[in-house]
Enzyme design. Structure first.
Site, PDB file in Angstrom:
ATOM      1  CB  THR A 251      -4.116   4.498  52.461  1.00 17.84           C
ATOM      2  OG1 THR A 251      -2.668   3.703  52.079  1.00 17.84           O
ATOM      3  CG2 THR A 251      -4.127   6.026  52.059  1.00 17.84           C
TER       4      THR A 251
ATOM      5  CG  ASP B 280      -1.819   0.128  51.795  1.00 15.28           C
ATOM      6  OD1 ASP B 280      -2.601   0.650  52.241  1.00 15.28           O
ATOM      7  OD2 ASP B 280      -0.615   0.854  52.591  1.00 15.28           O
TER       8      ASP B 280
ATOM      9  CG  ASN C  86       1.127   0.465  47.597  1.00 14.75           C
ATOM     10  OD1 ASN C  86       2.343   0.746  48.506  1.00 14.75           O
ATOM     11  ND2 ASN C  86       0.536   0.177  48.749  1.00 14.75           N
TER      12      ASN C  86
ATOM     13  CE  LYS D 221      -0.751   3.455  49.890  1.00 15.50           C
ATOM     14  NZ  LYS D 221       0.246   4.587  50.709  1.00 15.50           N
TER      15      LYS D 221
ATOM     16  CG  ASP E 155       3.831  -1.109  51.148  1.00 12.72           C
ATOM     17  OD1 ASP E 155       4.695  -1.488  52.003  1.00 12.72           O
ATOM     18  OD2 ASP E 155       3.991   0.372  50.839  1.00 12.72           O
TER      19      ASP E 155
END
Ligand code: ADE
Length: 318
Positions: free
Chosen positions: A209, A158, A163, A160, A176
């Site tokens: 996401t 994840d 994070n 992005k 995260d």
């Protein structure tokens, strides 16, 4: 019994015992050992608070997780993944470090590195776009952290700009890991146990996401190390363009764009960066540029790697 207390994080304190001898006492840290301050962030199952260790005055970010809420929403697995993953990734400056964990009746507490300058996304929004020099610096630190986690058998899944946190020196700290995958572990539990060859380099189904999800996750429900490099390509694009490459008004349309490789570069996008992004945003994960080739790409010419990268002064944002 739901919340195991193995490998408890501790501090060591010197004390004089009843016989006058100096002994080392292992002290488990607890809520009472910290002064809690302002809220740094809020998630669906947790709140991150600024905290100071009363003894050392060291500052931390403490993630407070509500046990009842996590059990009710069946998220226990993800909390354990986050803890197990962070406990594997303790030796890299570009990853938020987990120092201690403890609990009380109501909550779980993860004591983490403080990243004072918040999310990379917030900084990008304030700036609009980054120039090539800033993009090179931040993406080099992100890539170096990804390289370390992949070497330790962890896929983030994840990645992005939300994070990617920034510390007081504007250095990257990836956070995260609640949806990470530890390779070589049983994908059903993400913890030890018998496994067959097919499980060794694959991850079970999970969608991160929408804008950063790799095409292989959408078509085969399978993530691999190269899936993090797809997300990395999206981040390189986003820092220079000011927006992610695949964005639509809803998740379904975003997924359609991803599997159709439906994106364009804005005018003025630097050609060498464009070449890198085009070699990362490749539908077949096996044909995506691998880690070592990314580091050697012309976009990263003159970029230093390894320990020196983390001594490098962050370029001024402009
Ligand atoms: N928000 C979430 N995690 C954080 C951290 N480690 N430091 C600062 N802000 C945060």
């Amino acid at each position: 019994e739901e919340w195991k207390e193995k490998g408890a994080a501790v501090g060591i304190r010197q004390e004089v015992d009843t016989n006058g001898r100096t002994v080392q006492r292992i002290m488990k840290k607890g809520v009472k050992d910290f002064n809690f301050g302002r809220t740094l962030g809020e998630g669906s199952y947790s709140t991150v608070l600024h905290a100071t260790d009363r003894q050392t005055l060291r500052e931390y970010a403490i993630k407070v997780l509500d046990k009842r809420h996590i059990i009710k929403e069946k998220k226990v697995k993800y909390v354990n993944i986050e803890k197990d993953t962070l406990n594997r990734l303790t030796e890299h400056p570009g990853i938020v470090r987990l120092y201690y964990t403890f609990q009380d009746e109501r909550s779980l507490y993860f004591v983490l590195d403080l990243a004072n300058n918040g999310e990379l996304l917030g900084v990008l929004k304030k700036m609009g776009t980054f120039d090539e020099e800033c993009t090179r610096f931040y993406t080099a630190q992100i890539l170096d952290a990804i390289d370390y986690m992949h070497q330790r058998g962890v896929i983030h899944r994840d990645l992005k700009p939300e994070n990617v946190l920034l510390d007081s020196h504007m250095h990257v700290k990836i956070t995260d890991f609640g949806t990470a995958k530890i390779l070589g572990l049983n994908p059903k539990t993400n913890s030890g146990g018998p496994l067959d060859g097919s499980e060794l380099d694959r991850a079970n189904s999970f969608v991160g996401t929408a804008e950063y999800v790799s095409p292989e996750l959408l078509t085969d429900k399978n993530a691999c190390k190269a899936s993090d490099l797809w997300a990395f390509g999206c981040i390189v694009y986003q820092l220079l363009a000011g927006r992610p490459p695949f964005k639509a008004s809803n998740e379904y349309q975003t997924f359609q764009k991803i599997v159709g490789l439906d994106y364009t570069f804005p005018d003025g996008f630097p050609p060498i960066a464009r070449d890198l992004v085009e070699r990362l945003l490749v539908l077949d994960p096996a044909k995506r540029l691998p880690m070592e080739h990314i580091k050697n790409h012309e976009f990263f010419d003159n970029q230093i790697w390894g320990k020196a990268l983390w001594k490098q002064k962050a370029p001024r944002l402009k």
